[in-house]
Design an enzyme around this catalytic site. Structure first.
Site, PDB file in Angstrom:
ATOM      1  N   ASP A  27     -12.495   0.774  45.688  1.00  0.00           N
ATOM      2  CA  ASP A  27     -13.577  -0.198  45.830  1.00  0.00           C
ATOM      3  C   ASP A  27     -14.150  -0.111  47.249  1.00  0.00           C
ATOM      4  O   ASP A  27     -13.429  -0.313  48.219  1.00  0.00           O
ATOM      5  CB  ASP A  27     -13.021  -1.602  45.545  1.00  0.00           C
ATOM      6  N   ASN A  29     -16.862  -1.961  48.446  1.00  0.00           N
ATOM      7  CA  ASN A  29     -17.604  -3.109  48.980  1.00  0.00           C
ATOM      8  C   ASN A  29     -16.909  -4.455  48.787  1.00  0.00           C
ATOM      9  O   ASN A  29     -17.529  -5.509  48.924  1.00  0.00           O
ATOM     10  CB  ASN A  29     -19.010  -3.152  48.365  1.00  0.00           C
ATOM     11  N   ASP A  31     -15.806  -6.113  46.218  1.00  0.00           N
ATOM     12  CA  ASP A  31     -15.981  -6.996  45.058  1.00  0.00           C
ATOM     13  C   ASP A  31     -14.828  -6.857  44.059  1.00  0.00           C
ATOM     14  O   ASP A  31     -14.842  -7.464  42.991  1.00  0.00           O
ATOM     15  CB  ASP A  31     -17.334  -6.763  44.369  1.00  0.00           C
ATOM     16  N   ASP A  35     -15.824   1.848  42.567  1.00  0.00           N
ATOM     17  CA  ASP A  35     -17.239   2.211  42.432  1.00  0.00           C
ATOM     18  C   ASP A  35     -17.471   3.650  42.892  1.00  0.00           C
ATOM     19  O   ASP A  35     -16.558   4.315  43.395  1.00  0.00           O
ATOM     20  CB  ASP A  35     -18.101   1.215  43.226  1.00  0.00           C
ATOM     21  N   ASP A 205     -16.202  11.157  23.495  1.00  0.00           N
ATOM     22  CA  ASP A 205     -15.414  10.028  23.016  1.00  0.00           C
ATOM     23  C   ASP A 205     -15.388   9.968  21.485  1.00  0.00           C
ATOM     24  O   ASP A 205     -16.437  10.060  20.835  1.00  0.00           O
ATOM     25  CB  ASP A 205     -16.043   8.735  23.562  1.00  0.00           C
ATOM     26  N   HIS A 336      -6.515   7.004  30.472  1.00  0.00           N
ATOM     27  CA  HIS A 336      -6.810   5.571  30.615  1.00  0.00           C
ATOM     28  C   HIS A 336      -6.466   4.763  29.362  1.00  0.00           C
ATOM     29  O   HIS A 336      -6.583   3.537  29.389  1.00  0.00           O
ATOM     30  CB  HIS A 336      -8.299   5.414  30.934  1.00  0.00           C
TER      31      HIS A 336
HETATM   32  O1  TEU Z   1     -10.557   5.907  22.469  1.00  0.00           O
HETATM   33  C1  TEU Z   1     -10.518   6.106  21.089  1.00  0.00           C
HETATM   34  C2  TEU Z   1      -9.238   5.832  20.454  1.00  0.00           C
HETATM   35  O2  TEU Z   1      -8.965   6.386  19.424  1.00  0.00           O
HETATM   36  C3  TEU Z   1      -8.397   4.790  21.082  1.00  0.00           C
HETATM   37  O3  TEU Z   1      -8.505   3.689  20.259  1.00  0.00           O
HETATM   38  C4  TEU Z   1      -6.975   5.213  21.227  1.00  0.00           C
HETATM   39  O4  TEU Z   1      -6.446   5.669  20.027  1.00  0.00           O
HETATM   40  C5  TEU Z   1      -6.217   4.024  21.682  1.00  0.00           C
HETATM   41  O5  TEU Z   1      -6.815   3.547  22.837  1.00  0.00           O
HETATM   42  C6  TEU Z   1      -4.782   4.344  21.965  1.00  0.00           C
HETATM   43  O6  TEU Z   1      -4.126   3.136  22.197  1.00  0.00           O
HETATM   44  C7  TEU Z   1     -11.787   6.055  23.078  1.00  0.00           C
HETATM   45  C8  TEU Z   1     -11.726   5.690  24.538  1.00  0.00           C
HETATM   46  O7  TEU Z   1     -10.895   6.596  25.221  1.00  0.00           O
HETATM   47  C9  TEU Z   1     -11.283   4.272  24.665  1.00  0.00           C
HETATM   48  O8  TEU Z   1     -11.090   3.890  25.990  1.00  0.00           O
HETATM   49  C10 TEU Z   1     -12.341   3.414  24.001  1.00  0.00           C
HETATM   50  O9  TEU Z   1     -11.913   2.083  23.976  1.00  0.00           O
HETATM   51  C11 TEU Z   1     -12.641   3.863  22.584  1.00  0.00           C
HETATM   52  O10 TEU Z   1     -12.798   5.262  22.472  1.00  0.00           O
HETATM   53  C12 TEU Z   1     -13.930   3.259  22.098  1.00  0.00           C
HETATM   54  O11 TEU Z   1     -15.020   3.856  22.739  1.00  0.00           O
HETATM   55 CA    CA Z   2     -16.990  -2.331  44.295  1.00  0.00          CA
END
Ligand code: TEU
Ligand code: CA
Length: 589
Positions: A27, A29, A31, A35, A205, A336
């Site tokens: 981060d 700034n 908040d 970013d 995605d 993530h």
């Molecule tokens: O994830 C798709 C997906 O299949 C997820 O639901 C995954 O199986 C689950 O998170 C596992 O616990 C993608 C993205 O990576 C995710 O961050 C998004 O929430 C999702 O698509 C919707 O766009």
């Molecule tokens: Ca920030």
């Protein structure tokens, strides 16, 4: 060019990807939200890792119902992250360092605040109505019984026009209608816009969910008020290959770009069709077999199941062998959406450092492009929240509310979340031991893992046995070797419950190498995936060593020429031997 793929050396096969979740990286700034200028401050750090490609999670305009996976404007940056001008600087800064940039492509759905959806919901005859999937009620209820990935029905009723819209994810993420050619051409134009701005590819995605079975049938047997995953009616659906080929033709062709599809429910044979057919539909994909290894098929996405190492070996072997020379793998242990790798596949207590390094060896010595998720390079761990107020992820929050309705207790639910909540991977990057781990001078949008005083970039760099320096060493090793990138894979000692060991063989590279005089040797990787010491024997080494020597290990002392002693807990070793020895071995036989 980029998609003759098979048998060719290509940059995205040889590169190493570092994934950045911008909201939690840095981060700038105060908040509390990471970013783009924050990432810009860390470019030297990123360059120092030796990675070649950055995958940036979504940075587009978004109301953040699903942290950027609900996009309201594909052509602009979300306010919290900065501006397009900041983004241009980031791209320029990366390219100047020889690092490429891959952006997230979220086109199965948009935000309900996207102008297309605002138009679409305004009336049944609006020209954008057909950009989304609308259906009339059936017997006063949802048009079918599909369940949203984030719990509850996959349909939301919109009183204005008296119909339901489909959302496979959150109600604020309406699914786009890929049957509509106008929608497709708008998406392809948007992709070209970013490619023209200079990006090097897309992480796509939920890309294999685009094509839904016509008629959108219910999952049988139907029970009133019960929702069920409708996977068979939209995963790898009837027109998916057609849509993806059209995407390659109309958006990607002509650019030197890589694409990596996020594709759950794909087996290696189907992966060959996606990545290795005559008309490849993506450069590579993320498979999910090893992400399901510890989930109970009888439970839900938060239920744990015990697993054994031979199961993991079988999965990895299946992918390594089937795709060799015919498609292309990507190797990842976390991202993530997933728990932290060291907590899930390793040990995040006594042997955290050893286990983090072992997992690094694993990711970086398989065939396929390696992915490193921010924080993995210092062995960051899962977080132990104990109140639902500490969680931010819509997936966890929806799960909680639905489970509470069913009367489940906090105790059992939190056990699942500590293990599987996506927030485990989303707590802020731990830079140093100052307040909030140096991530922000304000209040972070999600709490920092309280272990930041011990686990942070600065502290790690100060250790003699630093995880990060081990990563750098490994990255250099991988890049110096065609065998580690393209060599054949052979699993050893299949049933050993503690040790995962394999050979990477220079004699069967998956690519044709120009005759530049470089002949590469072989590697032997030995990984003790356990808290106990372990015994591992292989003929390869017993036969008078045949030129093998240990070139890298995750314990300070290792004997260079022998595997005769036991492996210590979470010990990882890489042995190498020059090509001449292989030739010699052959001649002797
Ligand atoms: O994830 C798709 C997906 O299949 C997820 O639901 C995954 O199986 C689950 O998170 C596992 O616990 C993608 C993205 O990576 C995710 O961050 C998004 O929430 C999702 O698509 C919707 O766009
Ligand atoms: Ca920030």
């Amino acid at each position: 060019m980029q998609h003759t793929q098979k048998n060719e050396r290509i940059w995205w096969k040889e590169g190493i990807v570092y994934q950045i979740y911008p909201r939690s990286y840095m981060d700038s700034n105060g908040d509390g939200i990471g970013d783009l200028p924050g990432i810009l401050e860390k470019l030297d750090y990123i360059e120092g890792l030796g990675v070649d490609i950055i995958w940036l999670n979504p940075v587009y305009k978004s109301p953040n119902a699903d942290m950027g996976y609900d996009i309201s404007d594909y052509y602009d940056i979300m306010d919290e992250f900065g501006s397009l001008a900041d983004w241009d600087k980031l791209l320029e800064g990366l390219h100047r360092r020889g690092i490429r940039l891959v952006m997230d492509l979220v086109v199965n759905h948009t935000s309900d605040e996207h102008p297309w959806f605002i138009e679409s919901r305004s009336s049944r005859d609006n020209p954008y109505r057909d950009y989304y999937i609308w259906r009339p009620p059936k017997g006063g209820r949802e048009p079918n019984n599909w369940e949203s990935h984030f719990s509850g029905p996959a349909w939301t009723y919109d009183a204005r026009t008296g119909e339901y819209y489909l959302h496979l994810f959150d109600t604020k993420q309406p699914d786009l209608n890929w049957e509509n050619p106008r929608l497709r051409s708008d998406i392809f134009a948007m992709m070209r816009w970013w490619l023209d701005r200079g990006i090097d590819g897309f992480r796509m995605d939920t890309i294999n969910m685009l094509s839904k079975v016509p008629g959108l049938p219910s999952v049988k047997p139907e029970k009133p008020g019960e929702y069920r995953p409708g996977h068979r009616y939209f995963m790898n659906g009837p027109r998916i290959h057609e849509f993806l080929q059209e995407m390659q033709e109309k958006a990607i062709a002509g650019y030197d770009a890589m694409t990596v599809g996020e594709t759950s429910m794909v087996d290696p044979e189907l992966a060959l069709q996606y990545t290795g057919g005559d008309k490849p539909e993506m450069s590579m994909l993320f498979q999910f077999d090893h992400m399901l290894i510890d989930r109970d098929p009888a439970g839900d996405r938060m239920t744990f199941r015990r697993w054994g190492l031979p199961e993991l070996k079988k999965i990895i072997e299946n992918w390594q062998i089937t795709l060799h020379g015919r498609g292309w793998n990507s190797n990842y242990l976390t991202n993530h959406d997933q728990p932290r790798a060291v907590s899930r596949f390793g040990n995040d207590r006594q042997y955290r450092v050893e286990a983090a390094k072992l997992l690094a060896v694993f990711t970086l010595t398989l065939e396929g492009t390696p992915y490193i998720y921010q924080g993995e390079e210092i062995g960051m761990t899962n977080v132990s929240f104990d109140s639902i107020d500490q969680y931010r992820d819509v997936d966890t929050l929806n799960h909680y509310h639905c489970a509470k309705e069913r009367g489940l207790s906090d105790v059992e639910l939190f056990e699942g979340y500590r293990r599987f909540s996506r927030d485990n991977a989303r707590t802020p990057m731990q830079w140093d031991r100052t307040e909030n781990a140096g991530f922000t001078s304000g209040t972070p949008w999600i709490e920092v893992n309280p272990n930041y005083k011990d686990i942070n970039v600065r502290a790690d760099l100060e250790r003699k046995d630093s995880v990060i320096r081990f990563y750098r060493q490994l990255i250099r090793l991988r890049k110096s070797s065609l065998t580690l990138i393209y060599g054949g894979f052979r699993l050893l000692d299949r049933e050993n419950p503690q040790v995962f060991a394999y050979l990477r063989r220079g004699e069967d590279l998956s690519v044709v190498v120009n005759n530049d005089g470089r002949v590469d040797g072989d590697y032997l990787v030995i990984l003790n995936f356990s808290d106990q010491s372990a015994v591992f024997r292989t003929e390869e080494l017993e036969k008078g060593l045949a030129g093998w020597s240990c070139i890298l290990g995750n314990y300070a002392e290792f004997s260079e020429y022998s595997v005769r002693e036991d492996l210590r807990p979470w010990e990882a070793r890489i042995y190498g031997r020059p090509a001449e020895y292989r030739q010699k071995g052959k001649n002797q036989q």
